[in-house]
Design an enzyme around this catalytic site. Structure first.
Site, PDB file in Angstrom:
ATOM      1  N   LYS A   1      33.699  14.704 -90.544  1.00 49.03           N
ATOM      2  CA  LYS A   1      34.701  15.436 -89.774  1.00 49.03           C
ATOM      3  C   LYS A   1      34.124  16.108 -88.534  1.00 49.03           C
ATOM      4  O   LYS A   1      34.869  16.596 -87.691  1.00 49.03           O
ATOM      5  CB  LYS A   1      35.402  16.451 -90.670  1.00 49.03           C
TER       6      LYS A   1
HETATM    7  C1  PLP Z   1      34.733  14.591 -97.905  1.00 47.55           C
HETATM    8  C2  PLP Z   1      35.774  13.818 -97.167  1.00 47.55           C
HETATM    9  N1  PLP Z   1      35.846  12.512 -97.325  1.00 47.55           N
HETATM   10  C3  PLP Z   1      36.767  11.758 -96.685  1.00 47.55           C
HETATM   11  C4  PLP Z   1      37.675  12.310 -95.849  1.00 47.55           C
HETATM   12  C5  PLP Z   1      38.751  11.442 -95.219  1.00 47.55           C
HETATM   13  O1  PLP Z   1      38.644  11.347 -93.892  1.00 47.55           O
HETATM   14  P1  PLP Z   1      39.954  11.139 -93.004  1.00 47.55           P
HETATM   15  O2  PLP Z   1      40.646  12.452 -92.920  1.00 47.55           O
HETATM   16  O3  PLP Z   1      39.397  10.670 -91.684  1.00 47.55           O
HETATM   17  O4  PLP Z   1      40.814  10.115 -93.653  1.00 47.55           O
HETATM   18  C6  PLP Z   1      37.647  13.678 -95.678  1.00 47.55           C
HETATM   19  C7  PLP Z   1      38.654  14.276 -94.843  1.00 47.55           C
HETATM   20  O5  PLP Z   1      38.795  15.473 -94.852  1.00 47.55           O
HETATM   21  C8  PLP Z   1      36.654  14.453 -96.337  1.00 47.55           C
HETATM   22  O6  PLP Z   1      36.570  15.777 -96.198  1.00 47.55           O
END
Ligand code: PLP
Length: 470
Positions: A50
């Protein structure tokens, strides 16, 4: 002297975001023949994927004149976007206010506060229409705060755009365009949508597989177009109870549902077997990537998945055995060698099946047949001096039948390694995943019993660490 990326010299920490490593997975893939590579987003300064959108969203708000010096950045976040925004805000001098659901780990809340952010903890289990829902709380704070902008990651096109411009191109370059499958798990969907859009423009045959926690509504929506009800789940940062506009279902070819248990166990394996300290959502993603690798079964393919955040955020949760037991993710009693012996005893097995070196070979074969074992220790005056196997005894007797009456000691091989009664599954796995297919459990009082690979496997089956049928 100015910053120079080629020299590893940077003007600010923000210049170190991205260009994360792509590392081959070697052990958690077990017997899968398809290569699996993982893009390790925990190498970003804030420890998660992020960071890429935190900076992009703030720079876009600045470019569009919505964020000015003295301004405030507000967001509803599971924590990681908060860290990404807080790092950029710290360097640029903005105030941050985040609404974070109470489900999220204490580590995450403490971390954004460490970067200077203010945090409003909101109730978990309230739906997207509830005024107390973290997204709505954040929206309200932004409206009521002069000079504030809402990052709005679930509806902000800058989110997937950041991955179209960075994550996708990095994966393409790091695989020399060889990538055939992308595996990720959406929350906003920015990562998977942006990266997939870029990669599919270069290779339209690329397959995109999304992991989704059991309880999230994405996989059901993908299959039926219906927004199901959703249910609580423990994995953090992925899945959702609403459909964000930043998730582009058109670039996704398949969804796979994954339980909290499978996600957490794979995260622990990543850390212990690959040395990659991973959060639960990364465990979920790699669980899907390994299932896919087995199904694809092609050494010339190339699966790329993501490690989205560091395990440091979950020390009080998935890396805390007590928490895992409280949440039925680990067997209630720690599976020590003594506990496994107790399970065998409870199933009616005798404590110790063994022979003395002077016993005739026939006696050994009798015991093997009677107790359905395939090996046993040779014990002389309480000391383990060797081990015999059914295979070796059989072969010897077939070669020279008269050997049935001769001392079994002459056919003994190296003794089984010994472990103490409190040996934990990691130690047992270590011992039983090498040459020896059995161990002796012994303490100062002597040899207490024998544990075989079969006993450990049975335990892993009953505790859900492995599932029969792959
Ligand atoms: C630990 C973690 N993995 C995966 C994601 C997923 O990413 P995206 O929001 O780009 O789908 C997030 C999103 O907050 C996250 O915090």
């Amino acid at each position: 002297m100015k910053g120079d990326r080629s020299l590893g010299r940077f003007e600010t920490v923000l210049d170190t975001i991205g260009d994360t490593p792509l590392i081959r997975l070697n052990r958690v893939t077990d017997d899968a023949r398809t290569p699996v590579w993982i893009k390790v987003e925990s190498f970003n300064p804030g420890g998660s994927v992020k960071d890429r959108i935190g900076l992009a969203i703030i720079e876009a708000a600045e470019r569009e004149g919505r964020l000015a010096p003295g301004g405030t950045v507000v967001e509803g976040t599971a924590g990681n976007t908060g860290v990404g925004l807080a790092i950029a805000a710290a360097v640029k001098g903005y105030r941050c206010v985040f609404a974070i659901p109470e489900k999220m780990s204490a580590e995450k809340i403490r971390m954004v506060k460490a970067y200077g952010a203010e945090v409003v903890v909101t109730p978990t289990g309230v739906g997207p229409d509830d005024p107390e829902y973290y997204g709505n709380v954040a929206r309200r704070i932004a409206e009521e705060t002069p000079g504030a902008v809402l990052a709005d990651q679930f509806f902000n096109p800058v989110n997937p755009e950041a991955h179209y411009e960075t994550t996708g191109p990095e994966i393409w370059d790091q695989t020399d365009g060889q990538v055939t499958h992308l595996v990720a798990a959406p929350a906003t969907g920015g990562t998977i949508s942006g990266a997939a859009r870029f990669l599919k423009e270069r290779n339209p045959d690329l397959q995109v597989v999304a992991g989704d926690p059991v309880g999230s509504i994405f996989a059901g929506y993908f299959a039926t177009g219906e927004k199901g009800g959703g249910a609580p789940y423990k994995v953090e940062g992925v899945g959702n109870d609403k459909i964000p506009s930043t998730l582009d279902f058109d670039v996704i070819d398949e969804f796979m549902k994954v339980s909290d248990r499978d996600a957490f166990h794979m995260a622990r394996r990543l850390t212990r077997e690959e040395g990659l300290f991973a959060g639960g959502s990364s465990g979920l993603i790699v669980h899907v990537a390994v299932e896919l690798a087995r199904r694809v079964d092609d050494p010339t393919s190339c699966i790329v998945c993501l490690l989205t955040d560091t395990g440091e955020r979950y020390l009080t949760k998935l890396y805390n055995d007590e928490w895992m037991r409280e949440n039925q993710m680990l067997p209630s009693t720690p599976a020590t060698a003594a506990a496994l012996l107790e399970q065998k005893r409870a199933a009616g097995a005798p404590d110790l099946i063994a022979v003395a070196p002077s016993d005739p070979v026939s006696r050994g074969l009798e015991l093997i047949d009677e107790h359905h074992v395939s090996q046993m220790p040779v014990i002389d005056n309480g000391n383990s001096i060797g081990a015999v196997t059914e295979a070796k005894l059989m072969a010897a007797v077939i070669r020279r039948p008269e050997q049935l009456g001769e001392p079994i000691g002459s056919l003994a091989g190296a003794p089984f390694p010994a472990v103490p009664p409190d040996a934990d599954p990691t130690r047992l796995t270590h011992e039983l995943s090498r040459e020896s297919s059995a161990v002796l459990v012994a303490d100062a009082t002597g040899i207490l019993g024998v544990l075989t690979r079969y006993d450990l496997f049975q335990h892993m089956l009953s505790s859900g660490e492995v599932r029969s049928g792959g």
